[in-house]
Design a protein around this motif. Structure first.
Motif, PDB file in Angstrom:
ATOM      1  N   GLY A 153      -4.666   5.290   2.925  1.00 35.37           N
ATOM      2  CA  GLY A 153      -3.642   4.255   2.854  1.00 35.37           C
ATOM      3  C   GLY A 153      -3.473   3.520   4.169  1.00 35.37           C
ATOM      4  O   GLY A 153      -3.349   2.292   4.204  1.00 35.37           O
ATOM      5  N   ARG A 154      -3.453   4.268   5.247  1.00 37.17           N
ATOM      6  CA  ARG A 154      -3.314   3.664   6.576  1.00 37.17           C
ATOM      7  C   ARG A 154      -4.519   2.776   6.895  1.00 37.17           C
ATOM      8  O   ARG A 154      -4.363   1.638   7.353  1.00 37.17           O
ATOM      9  CB  ARG A 154      -3.174   4.775   7.610  1.00 37.17           C
ATOM     10  CG  ARG A 154      -3.144   4.312   9.048  1.00 37.17           C
ATOM     11  CD  ARG A 154      -1.791   4.434   9.659  1.00 37.17           C
ATOM     12  NE  ARG A 154      -1.863   4.581  11.109  1.00 37.17           N
ATOM     13  CZ  ARG A 154      -1.302   5.549  11.811  1.00 37.17           C
ATOM     14  NH1 ARG A 154      -0.614   6.508  11.205  1.00 37.17           N
ATOM     15  NH2 ARG A 154      -1.392   5.571  13.117  1.00 37.17           N
ATOM     16  N   ALA A 155      -5.717   3.283   6.675  1.00 37.91           N
ATOM     17  CA  ALA A 155      -6.923   2.497   6.927  1.00 37.91           C
ATOM     18  C   ALA A 155      -6.954   1.247   6.057  1.00 37.91           C
ATOM     19  O   ALA A 155      -7.400   0.174   6.495  1.00 37.91           O
ATOM     20  CB  ALA A 155      -8.164   3.352   6.674  1.00 37.91           C
ATOM     21  N   THR A 156      -6.474   1.356   4.826  1.00 37.62           N
ATOM     22  CA  THR A 156      -6.454   0.212   3.916  1.00 37.62           C
ATOM     23  C   THR A 156      -5.459  -0.845   4.376  1.00 37.62           C
ATOM     24  O   THR A 156      -5.746  -2.048   4.337  1.00 37.62           O
ATOM     25  CB  THR A 156      -6.109   0.682   2.491  1.00 37.62           C
ATOM     26  OG1 THR A 156      -7.114   1.606   2.052  1.00 37.62           O
ATOM     27  CG2 THR A 156      -6.033  -0.491   1.527  1.00 37.62           C
ATOM     28  N   ALA A 157      -4.289  -0.413   4.822  1.00 33.64           N
ATOM     29  CA  ALA A 157      -3.300  -1.357   5.326  1.00 33.64           C
ATOM     30  C   ALA A 157      -3.852  -2.145   6.507  1.00 33.64           C
ATOM     31  O   ALA A 157      -3.685  -3.367   6.601  1.00 33.64           O
ATOM     32  CB  ALA A 157      -2.031  -0.611   5.735  1.00 33.64           C
TER      33      ALA A 157
ATOM     34  N   VAL B 229       0.861  -1.187   0.000  1.00 31.23           N
ATOM     35  CA  VAL B 229       0.000   0.000   0.000  1.00 31.23           C
ATOM     36  C   VAL B 229       0.892   1.228   0.000  1.00 31.23           C
ATOM     37  O   VAL B 229       1.709   1.414   0.913  1.00 31.23           O
ATOM     38  CB  VAL B 229      -0.925   0.031   1.234  1.00 31.23           C
ATOM     39  CG1 VAL B 229      -1.812   1.282   1.188  1.00 31.23           C
ATOM     40  CG2 VAL B 229      -1.778  -1.227   1.310  1.00 31.23           C
ATOM     41  N   THR B 230       0.741   2.088  -0.996  1.00 32.54           N
ATOM     42  CA  THR B 230       1.485   3.348  -1.006  1.00 32.54           C
ATOM     43  C   THR B 230       0.662   4.416  -0.296  1.00 32.54           C
ATOM     44  O   THR B 230      -0.566   4.354  -0.247  1.00 32.54           O
ATOM     45  CB  THR B 230       1.834   3.807  -2.433  1.00 32.54           C
ATOM     46  OG1 THR B 230       0.648   4.264  -3.102  1.00 32.54           O
ATOM     47  CG2 THR B 230       2.460   2.662  -3.238  1.00 32.54           C
ATOM     48  N   GLY B 231       1.355   5.392   0.270  1.00 35.57           N
ATOM     49  CA  GLY B 231       0.663   6.392   1.076  1.00 35.57           C
ATOM     50  C   GLY B 231       0.111   5.786   2.346  1.00 35.57           C
ATOM     51  O   GLY B 231      -0.944   6.191   2.848  1.00 35.57           O
ATOM     52  N   ALA B 232       0.835   4.803   2.901  1.00 36.18           N
ATOM     53  CA  ALA B 232       0.310   3.995   4.008  1.00 36.18           C
ATOM     54  C   ALA B 232       0.491   4.637   5.373  1.00 36.18           C
ATOM     55  O   ALA B 232       0.031   4.080   6.371  1.00 36.18           O
ATOM     56  CB  ALA B 232       0.979   2.621   3.998  1.00 36.18           C
TER      57      ALA B 232
END
Length: 333
Positions: free
Chosen positions: A14-18, A6-9
């Motif tokens: 990005g954090r929520a996606t990670a 995930v970029t922009g993590a």
């Protein structure tokens, strides 16, 4: 156990996606510039049962992106999903943006996706499997004032992704490339994006929490659908632009300035992350907690559209049968 990058993590979507992928037990490569945010994201990923690899990377540099991809595969194994999400922006009238600022926003927000996709495909194509998820926006179709670099980059990503998808189909590849078009979100973007507006920037309502976006991104990574819309406002913006773009121009000329600013005067000492990462951990959420929705009915309907379509057909069948029965009864009389 899947391997996801995930970029922009370090913050926001990005954090929520990670974290959302980690809940599925994924091993997650965390790509961003800010070490404080990356370290905090790693702790969140591990807290929900995932494994995390911190990869300080400027996605505008293709060599750094390639090294990050190689490090993930050396540490975790073959990459299954690559999520391009990193972005940078300037809230400003176009004429007040410098060439250096515009170039930087474009290199992160557009070319960062290109370099990420390139690094992912170098690994996925020989294996003939994997998914690349491009995190888009309603603004990939409908440009708005005061965000020319961001809108331009999102439009470019849309065109790039369509071109690439055609090439993959031509080659018979099983690698999936999809784009998730998002609504306005409650993320730190509005606190650390460069701004020249007289008042503090804000997302255009309705606003959703980043976990809504993360849910859609994780789901999209497991589907074969070419594109996903999230939020009713996204559907309205995209379809409205297709049907009446001139009307949209005039509407946004009248409302687009006010709707993107709060009542708070701009902070004269405001720091931004356009050229350098800011110290500290910003987390996934911004400062619009009260206004942000935690769920999207439209996303739920999109995820269940086959079932809803079946129910619709069944309901239509019942209605037709009832009408025929009524007509026969009338004929007998």
């Amino acid at each position: 156990m899947s391997v996801v990058v995930v970029t922009g993590a370090s913050a926001g979507v990005g954090r929520a996606t990670a974290v959302a992928f980690a809940r599925e037990g994924a091993r997650v490569g965390l790509v961003a510039r800010g070490s404080d945010g990356l370290d905090a994201a790693r702790r969140e990923v591990e807290a929900v049962g995932g494994q995390a690899l911190v990869l300080p990377t400027d996605v505008a540099d293709p060599d750094q992106v390639e090294r990050a991809a190689a490090t993930v595969e050396d540490s975790f194994g073959s990459i299954d999903v690559w999520v391009n999400n990193a972005m940078a922006t300037i809230f400003s009238p176009f004429i007040e943006i410098t060439p250096a600022e515009y170039r930087r926003a474009t290199e992160v927000t557009y070319l960062g996706y290109v370099w990420g996709t390139m690094a992912a495909l170098r690994r996925m194509l020989p294996r003939d499997r994997g998914a690349v998820v491009q995190v888009g926006s309603a603004l990939a179709y409908r440009g708005i004032p005061l965000q020319a670099p961001y809108c331009g980059a999102k439009h470019a990503i849309q065109g790039f992704t369509e071109s690439l998808r055609c090439e993959l189909l031509h080659g018979g590849s099983k690698v999936q490339v999809t784009m998730v078009q998002l609504p306005a979100l409650n993320t730190p973007q509005f606190d650390w994006g460069r701004s020249r507006m007289p008042r503090e920037p804000q997302p255009v309502p309705p606003i959703y929490q980043p976990e809504v976006a993360a849910e859609a991104i994780v789901w999209a990574a497991h589907q074969r659908r070419r594109e996903h819309y999230v939020g009713g406002s996204t559907v309205v913006a995209i379809l409205g632009d297709k049907l009446a773009p001139g009307l949209g121009d005039r509407y946004l000329a009248r409302t687009g300035y006010e709707s993107q600013q709060t009542n708070e005067p701009a902070d004269e000492g405001r720091q931004d992350n356009l050229f350098e990462a800011l110290p500290g951990d910003r987390g996934s959420h911004g400062r619009f907690e009260r206004e942000a929705h935690e769920r999207s009915l439209q996303l739920w309907a999109s995820k269940h559209r086959r079932g809803l379509a079946a129910l619709g057909v069944a309901a239509l069948g019942v209605a037709v049968a009832s009408a025929i029965g009524s007509a026969r009864g009338e004929t007998r009389r």
